[in-house]
Design an enzyme around this catalytic site. Sequence first.
Site, PDB file in Angstrom:
ATOM      1  N   GLU A 118      44.022 -76.041 133.406  1.00 36.01           N
ATOM      2  CA  GLU A 118      44.449 -77.431 133.526  1.00 36.01           C
ATOM      3  C   GLU A 118      45.207 -77.656 134.831  1.00 36.01           C
ATOM      4  O   GLU A 118      45.950 -76.780 135.290  1.00 36.01           O
ATOM      5  CB  GLU A 118      45.335 -77.803 132.325  1.00 36.01           C
ATOM      6  N   CYS A 131      50.209 -80.329 140.103  1.00 37.36           N
ATOM      7  CA  CYS A 131      50.682 -79.093 139.487  1.00 37.36           C
ATOM      8  C   CYS A 131      49.458 -78.201 139.277  1.00 37.36           C
ATOM      9  O   CYS A 131      48.546 -78.543 138.517  1.00 37.36           O
ATOM     10  CB  CYS A 131      51.377 -79.427 138.158  1.00 37.36           C
ATOM     11  N   CYS A 138      48.502 -66.574 130.784  1.00 45.48           N
ATOM     12  CA  CYS A 138      49.587 -65.891 131.498  1.00 45.48           C
ATOM     13  C   CYS A 138      49.907 -64.607 130.750  1.00 45.48           C
ATOM     14  O   CYS A 138      49.946 -64.586 129.524  1.00 45.48           O
ATOM     15  CB  CYS A 138      50.824 -66.789 131.561  1.00 45.48           C
ATOM     16  N   CYS A 142      56.860 -66.262 128.030  1.00 47.12           N
ATOM     17  CA  CYS A 142      58.090 -67.043 127.919  1.00 47.12           C
ATOM     18  C   CYS A 142      58.037 -67.830 126.604  1.00 47.12           C
ATOM     19  O   CYS A 142      57.018 -68.441 126.277  1.00 47.12           O
ATOM     20  CB  CYS A 142      58.235 -67.973 129.114  1.00 47.12           C
ATOM     21  N   CYS A 145      56.899 -71.710 126.291  1.00 49.92           N
ATOM     22  CA  CYS A 145      55.781 -72.144 127.128  1.00 49.92           C
ATOM     23  C   CYS A 145      54.453 -72.035 126.378  1.00 49.92           C
ATOM     24  O   CYS A 145      54.101 -70.970 125.869  1.00 49.92           O
ATOM     25  CB  CYS A 145      55.756 -71.289 128.387  1.00 49.92           C
ATOM     26  N   CYS A 368      55.464 -80.845 131.290  1.00 43.21           N
ATOM     27  CA  CYS A 368      55.871 -79.505 131.692  1.00 43.21           C
ATOM     28  C   CYS A 368      55.918 -78.563 130.480  1.00 43.21           C
ATOM     29  O   CYS A 368      56.494 -78.893 129.451  1.00 43.21           O
ATOM     30  CB  CYS A 368      57.261 -79.634 132.285  1.00 43.21           C
TER      31      CYS A 368
HETATM   32  S1  SF4 Z   1      56.609 -70.194 131.935  1.00 45.18           S
HETATM   33 FE1  SF4 Z   1      54.576 -69.893 131.000  1.00 45.18          FE
HETATM   34  S2  SF4 Z   1      53.134 -69.794 132.711  1.00 45.18           S
HETATM   35 FE2  SF4 Z   1      55.223 -69.502 133.555  1.00 45.18          FE
HETATM   36  S3  SF4 Z   1      55.508 -67.274 133.592  1.00 45.18           S
HETATM   37 FE3  SF4 Z   1      56.343 -67.969 131.624  1.00 45.18          FE
HETATM   38  S4  SF4 Z   1      54.606 -67.788 130.196  1.00 45.18           S
HETATM   39 FE4  SF4 Z   1      53.766 -67.681 132.265  1.00 45.18          FE
END
Ligand code: SF4
Length: 399
Positions: A118, A131, A138, A142, A145, A368
């Site tokens: 995206e 963005c 990923c 996190c 996220c 976000c």
């Molecule tokens: S915020 Fe999301 S995209 Fe960014 S490093 Fe952490 S898990 Fe990965």
Amino acid sequence: MVEHINPIAETASETSAAVDASVANSSTKVNLLGMSEAKLIAFFETLGEPKFRAVQVLKWIHQLGADNFEDMTNVSKSLRAKLNLCAEIRAPEVIKQLDSADGTRKFLIRVSGGNVVETVYIPEGDRGTLCVSSQVGCSLDCSFCATGKQGFNRDLTAAEIIGQVWIAAKSFGQLAVNGPRAVTNVVMMGMGEPLLNFDNVVDSMNLMMHDNAYGISKRRVTLSTSGVVPQLDRLSQYTDACLAISLHAPNDELRNELVPINRKYPIAMLLDSAQRYIADMPDNHRKITIEYTLIDQVNDRPHHAHELAELLRDVPVKINLIPFNPFNLSNYKRVSNNALRKFQDILIEAGYIATVRTTRGDDIDAACGQLAGTVNDITKRSERHRARFEETQPIKIIG
Ligand code: SF4
């Protein structure tokens, strides 16, 4: 919300397979879209062509949006024929475009392997910020996220990264003679950790800033990292883009929970590395942007704000507060308006520039932390996360 669907892509159920097949069939041709100027010059040398030809082609691709060599009228017929045989300009495919009521536009972009990433365009006054994603999913996890919950498939190629800029700029008519300057800013804050895809991200950012490509100011291209310190230590040798740190916590104990890579590279190490990066920049007034996602009752208390103010006392920063944007499979809640205001006030009173990022595009899940795409997860983390989440729910989720 307005939804634009690419009819060709959506009507054929076997589209994904067809796209992959076409990628495989064209794999003998070199895709020039993601090549830096230096790589393009080297490529043209292999064809026995002078440097200026590479510059001409670079401009055709990134300033005029050419996707075939026949349009390149100042390139000789014989060279165009040669290029047709060995090269191509291939952007990834937009399968859906979603337009929010607030003007935000989200592109769902299919890349090989049946994955979808995206890209989000956010207009604001005379700025248009794109963005951009750097990976399919990923590999970091996190806790706040949506991308992290999707698991990971692979790094995006440079063509797939700069292709997102090419697609967005083209969609706003920018890549035409005297076209509007729609994409004025780029943030590498989409799906993925940019520093874990170092070479492709650096090549792409340098194309964004290159005068013969998009020509965006180095003060308007920002790489955001959660803290891959060894790669951050190398970054200044390759680019002079702006830097943002995804901090989200004022101490290691809390950050270890929210941003697990902190267990490997704790806050002090990360801030030292970030300061070395800006110290290496030719212009010496740079500030590091600190991103802090505020989650209700997790990291949004006044004592967290005071601790953050103390932590950053000697670091040149501006702080961007981001209210957490809820997504499926997350138990976190958005910060209250009162807590947000109080947190900001404490930082401002302590002498910081502390702004609140306005939530944009939440009617199209483009805010976000909400980007998810479709990730063929090779880590199986998404399955594990879903199972763990379901265990915590009073009512079972079906489907
Ligand atoms: S915020 Fe999301 S995209 Fe960014 S490093 Fe952490 S898990 Fe990965």
